[in-house]
Design a protein around this motif. Structure first.
Motif, PDB file in Angstrom:
ATOM      1  N   THR A  27       0.857  -1.179   0.000  1.00 61.29           N
ATOM      2  CA  THR A  27       0.000   0.000   0.000  1.00 61.29           C
ATOM      3  C   THR A  27       0.895   1.231   0.000  1.00 61.29           C
ATOM      4  N   GLU A  28       0.315   2.406  -0.238  1.00 60.59           N
ATOM      5  CA  GLU A  28       1.116   3.631  -0.294  1.00 60.59           C
ATOM      6  C   GLU A  28       1.830   3.915   1.025  1.00 60.59           C
ATOM      7  N   ASN A  29       1.261   3.497   2.160  1.00 52.98           N
ATOM      8  CA  ASN A  29       1.908   3.730   3.459  1.00 52.98           C
ATOM      9  C   ASN A  29       3.127   2.840   3.663  1.00 52.98           C
ATOM     10  N   GLN A  30       3.215   1.737   2.931  1.00 58.24           N
ATOM     11  CA  GLN A  30       4.322   0.808   3.092  1.00 58.24           C
ATOM     12  C   GLN A  30       5.480   1.098   2.146  1.00 58.24           C
ATOM     13  N   ARG A  31       5.323   2.018   1.243  1.00 56.95           N
ATOM     14  CA  ARG A  31       6.366   2.338   0.270  1.00 56.95           C
ATOM     15  C   ARG A  31       7.409   3.232   0.909  1.00 56.95           C
ATOM     16  N   GLU A  32       8.539   2.643   1.268  1.00 57.22           N
ATOM     17  CA  GLU A  32       9.610   3.400   1.904  1.00 57.22           C
ATOM     18  C   GLU A  32      10.505   4.091   0.886  1.00 57.22           C
ATOM     19  N   ASP A  33      10.405   3.703  -0.391  1.00 62.23           N
ATOM     20  CA  ASP A  33      11.267   4.299  -1.409  1.00 62.23           C
ATOM     21  C   ASP A  33      10.785   5.680  -1.844  1.00 62.23           C
ATOM     22  N   LEU A  34       9.547   6.037  -1.524  1.00 65.34           N
ATOM     23  CA  LEU A  34       9.005   7.346  -1.893  1.00 65.34           C
ATOM     24  C   LEU A  34       9.014   8.282  -0.691  1.00 65.34           C
ATOM     25  N   ARG A  35       9.635   9.419  -0.855  1.00 59.06           N
ATOM     26  CA  ARG A  35       9.705  10.396   0.235  1.00 59.06           C
ATOM     27  C   ARG A  35       8.581  11.428   0.125  1.00 59.06           C
ATOM     28  N   TYR A  36       8.043  11.630  -1.091  1.00 53.43           N
ATOM     29  CA  TYR A  36       7.071  12.696  -1.316  1.00 53.43           C
ATOM     30  C   TYR A  36       5.741  12.140  -1.802  1.00 53.43           C
ATOM     31  N   ASN A  37       4.663  12.811  -1.431  1.00 59.03           N
ATOM     32  CA  ASN A  37       3.317  12.465  -1.872  1.00 59.03           C
ATOM     33  C   ASN A  37       2.785  13.554  -2.795  1.00 59.03           C
ATOM     34  N   LYS A  38       1.864  13.162  -3.659  1.00 64.67           N
ATOM     35  CA  LYS A  38       1.225  14.112  -4.569  1.00 64.67           C
ATOM     36  C   LYS A  38      -0.112  14.539  -3.971  1.00 64.67           C
ATOM     37  N   ALA A  39      -0.454  15.811  -4.168  1.00 63.22           N
ATOM     38  CA  ALA A  39      -1.713  16.331  -3.638  1.00 63.22           C
ATOM     39  C   ALA A  39      -2.200  17.494  -4.495  1.00 63.22           C
TER      40      ALA A  39
END
Length: 86
Positions: A27-39
């Motif tokens: 899930t998106e919460n488990q992705r440690e490789d991404l530091r930034y979210n889109k909004a």
């Protein structure tokens, strides 16, 4: 609803799940490789420069806090947490 000062009210974009090379679904919460979210920016404070309503942004995923209004969850972040404006 209106942001104040150097704050922004944003609606986080849902990333959904992704599959690893080994076949695990994350899930998106488990992705440690991404530091930034889109909004998407809902409201900007009066001291915000360079970002306006309806802009799509990337921001630090550890920034801000959630607020629930009319059963809908929004994030409140500071301008300094925005890294990219699309």
């Amino acid at each position: 609803m209106r942001a104040i000062g150097r704050n922004l009210i944003i609606k986080k974009e849902k990333q959904g799940t992704s599959e690893t090379k080994g076949g695990l679904l994350l899930t998106e919460n488990q992705r440690e490789d991404l530091r930034y979210n889109k909004a998407k920016v809902i409201s900007t404070g009066s001291e915000v420069i360079g970002v306006k309503e309806n802009d799509n942004i990337y921001y630090d995923k550890h920034a801000g806090h959630g607020v629930e209004i009319n059963k809908e969850v929004f994030q409140v972040i500071k301008l300094q947490d925005v890294v990219i404006v699309l």
